[in-house]
Write an enzyme that holds these catalytic residues in place. Structure first.
Site, PDB file in Angstrom:
ATOM      1  N   HIS A  76     -94.087  30.094 -82.545  1.00  0.00           N
ATOM      2  CA  HIS A  76     -95.397  29.890 -83.160  1.00  0.00           C
ATOM      3  C   HIS A  76     -95.242  29.204 -84.523  1.00  0.00           C
ATOM      4  O   HIS A  76     -94.392  29.589 -85.313  1.00  0.00           O
ATOM      5  CB  HIS A  76     -96.085  31.243 -83.318  1.00  0.00           C
ATOM      6  CG  HIS A  76     -97.570  31.141 -83.504  1.00  0.00           C
ATOM      7  ND1 HIS A  76     -98.143  30.636 -84.651  1.00  0.00           N
ATOM      8  CD2 HIS A  76     -98.589  31.455 -82.684  1.00  0.00           C
ATOM      9  CE1 HIS A  76     -99.460  30.670 -84.524  1.00  0.00           C
ATOM     10  NE2 HIS A  76     -99.761  31.157 -83.330  1.00  0.00           N
ATOM     11  N   HIS A 114     -92.673  30.489-102.187  1.00  0.00           N
ATOM     12  CA  HIS A 114     -91.921  31.716-102.413  1.00  0.00           C
ATOM     13  C   HIS A 114     -90.627  31.558-101.603  1.00  0.00           C
ATOM     14  O   HIS A 114     -90.681  31.187-100.428  1.00  0.00           O
ATOM     15  CB  HIS A 114     -92.740  32.912-101.920  1.00  0.00           C
ATOM     16  CG  HIS A 114     -92.106  34.237-102.199  1.00  0.00           C
ATOM     17  ND1 HIS A 114     -90.984  34.678-101.565  1.00  0.00           N
ATOM     18  CD2 HIS A 114     -92.471  35.230-103.060  1.00  0.00           C
ATOM     19  CE1 HIS A 114     -90.672  35.878-102.012  1.00  0.00           C
ATOM     20  NE2 HIS A 114     -91.563  36.242-102.918  1.00  0.00           N
ATOM     21  N   ALA A 119     -90.811  34.077 -98.645  1.00  0.00           N
ATOM     22  CA  ALA A 119     -92.106  34.396 -98.032  1.00  0.00           C
ATOM     23  C   ALA A 119     -93.011  33.185 -97.869  1.00  0.00           C
ATOM     24  O   ALA A 119     -94.123  33.302 -97.343  1.00  0.00           O
ATOM     25  CB  ALA A 119     -92.826  35.482 -98.834  1.00  0.00           C
ATOM     26  N   GLY A 120     -92.559  31.999 -98.319  1.00  0.00           N
ATOM     27  CA  GLY A 120     -93.334  30.783 -98.093  1.00  0.00           C
ATOM     28  C   GLY A 120     -94.677  30.776 -98.788  1.00  0.00           C
ATOM     29  O   GLY A 120     -94.773  31.021 -99.989  1.00  0.00           O
TER      30      GLY A 120
END
Lengths: 298, 298
Positions: free
Chosen positions: B82, B168, B171-172
């Site tokens: 995904h 991040h 954490a993107g």
């Protein structure tokens, strides 16, 4: 509320606001009892209350309301178009949430025993609570109405299930029992010919060879210049709304008539509408647990 | 609960039970927060949580859950089918009860501001909360995914709405916003020809000239030997389920195909099904207040 029973008592008072208020009062401002609606009709001189509650709280409230109705209603002086045999004419209990039909039947018997003793009132158990087949149908019990009830009660086959074998002098007799939710579902036809509605009603209803849980009559909507097939769907879990709709559509063809609209009067259980949506959208494996509001209610 | 907001956050962890549990934990055992569902998928390596709550309690819980996800997920090591740009990929808020869309938008901005500050996280406002048209659509924001996000964030037009203009490290980035309830509605066709489903999907969906609030693709259900038109209905109050159903039925005729079944995946608001029942039964003047369960919930 963890467990919910619905009660739709019918009282023989539809005119005097003071009396109406006294009858409804026990349903107000209670924890675990919620008054959803009450409608009264001058011509029928009758009031229908819709209330839900936890069993214990509901029992207390309905016993009080029956007492209030017996206090303020005198059937000797009552007149109205609707057939009636008691100040409290009929008290149906409907299992709604986390309550089985057997539990609702037991509940109805407890209420019946209690009010018969407390108010010296003859009580018949009817519908699912009936103790014999000829007492299932309210119309059979009520036949003869208040005026003929004293004589009827003396017949051995019409000995009440609870209370004395004679009418209460001002409050008559009462029917109490458990039943499935009833849906008042009306379909309008594009004709002003009442015979068409009557013929269709006869064909679709149970006694005429039609659907098991469907009662129906033809009705003339004079002001709109059309007629209506007016139905009571007495167990939507077995006879679906869409089944009655499609059958009437098919039957109307015989007369070159069409359904031009419909209405539900009063309340309808969510599941009856979901059942209809599932049918028309051809949904497979749909669960009530997928309905967001159903989950919120848990 | 007087006011209810739903939240359906998507987390980039669908495999490790220990991590999954830590992310879901803040939604458990809280007053005024109710965890309805969470589903995780190994192939997608992703989890979708469905939770409802009173605004204040929900805000606290989602902020904690986002913190937990940032703690346990490292996107540098993440792989899955995904598309994703963040450990907490997307956080939609849906107004359910006694909450307007404007209030849900305001709520989403408060959460976005809070988590961007607390976790030093770049956050985009999307859907109804979007601050410019090109940020309404999640797919546009997410394009480039985690791997391309650092470069994208440095572009002036992709400066985040809150937080730093750089990803991040583990954490993107995250998209947060308010939207209408989304209904996943799939219709099965009696053919194994994927081109038929694709052609119908293109015709019925908004970008192809079809319905305003409908996204659709063709899907091959190989094990069943049939194909499916898989839809996201993004505003059922404006584009009805039955409208999509009837339009696909009409379009399928072109190929000599028929709808043989349908399904709704996940939750559906009661009103979407009632809307469908009203249409097919031709009901006039029906009110949601006639739905028994709706009244009980009040």
């Amino acid at each position: 509320m963890k467990k919910i029973i619905e009660c739709v008592p019918n009282f023989s008072e539809g005119r005097d606001p003071g009396r109406i208020d006294k009858i409804v009062e026990p349903f107000r401002g209670k924890t675990d009892v919620k008054l959803l609606n009450y409608q009264h009709d001058e011509n029928h001189n009758r009031m229908v209350v819709t209330v839900i509650g936890e069993p214990d709280a509901l029992k207390e409230a309905i016993i009080s309301a029956i007492g209030a109705a017996i206090d303020v209603i005198d059937l000797m002086k009552h007149e109205g178009q609707h057939p009636r045999m008691g100040a409290v004419d009929v008290v149906p209990f409907i299992p709604i949430k986390n309550v089985t039909m057997d539990e609702a039947i037991e509940f109805s018997k407890e209420v019946a025993e209690n009010v018969s003793r407390k108010y010296n009132l003859p009580v018949f158990l009817y519908e699912k609570s009936a103790t014999r087949p000829e007492r299932q149908n309210l119309a059979d019990i009520r036949k003869g109405q208040f005026e003929g009830m004293d004589e009827k009660l003396r017949l051995p086959e019409w000995k009440p299930d609870f209370g004395p074998s004679k009418v209460h002098p001002t409050a008559g007799a009462t029917a109490i029992g458990a039943r499935m939710p009833l849906i008042a579902f009306n379909l309008n036809l594009d004709t002003n010919n009442l015979e068409v509605a009557d013929s269709i009603a006869k064909k679709v209803r149970h006694i005429g060879g039609g659907l098991r849980y469907c009662k129906a009559i033809g009705v003339n909507l004079k002001d709109q210049g059309i007629v209506q097939v007016s139905m009571n769907m007495t167990d939507f879990t077995k006879t679906s709304l869409y089944t009655a709709f499609e059958l009437i559509r098919i039957e109307a063809r015989r007369f070159g008539a069409s359904i031009v609209g419909s209405e539900i009067i009063g309340l309808v259980p969510l599941e009856a509408l979901v059942d209809t949506a599932i049918y028309y959208l051809g949904m497979e494996n749909f669960s009530m647990n997928q309905v967001l509001e159903y989950r919120i209610m848990e």
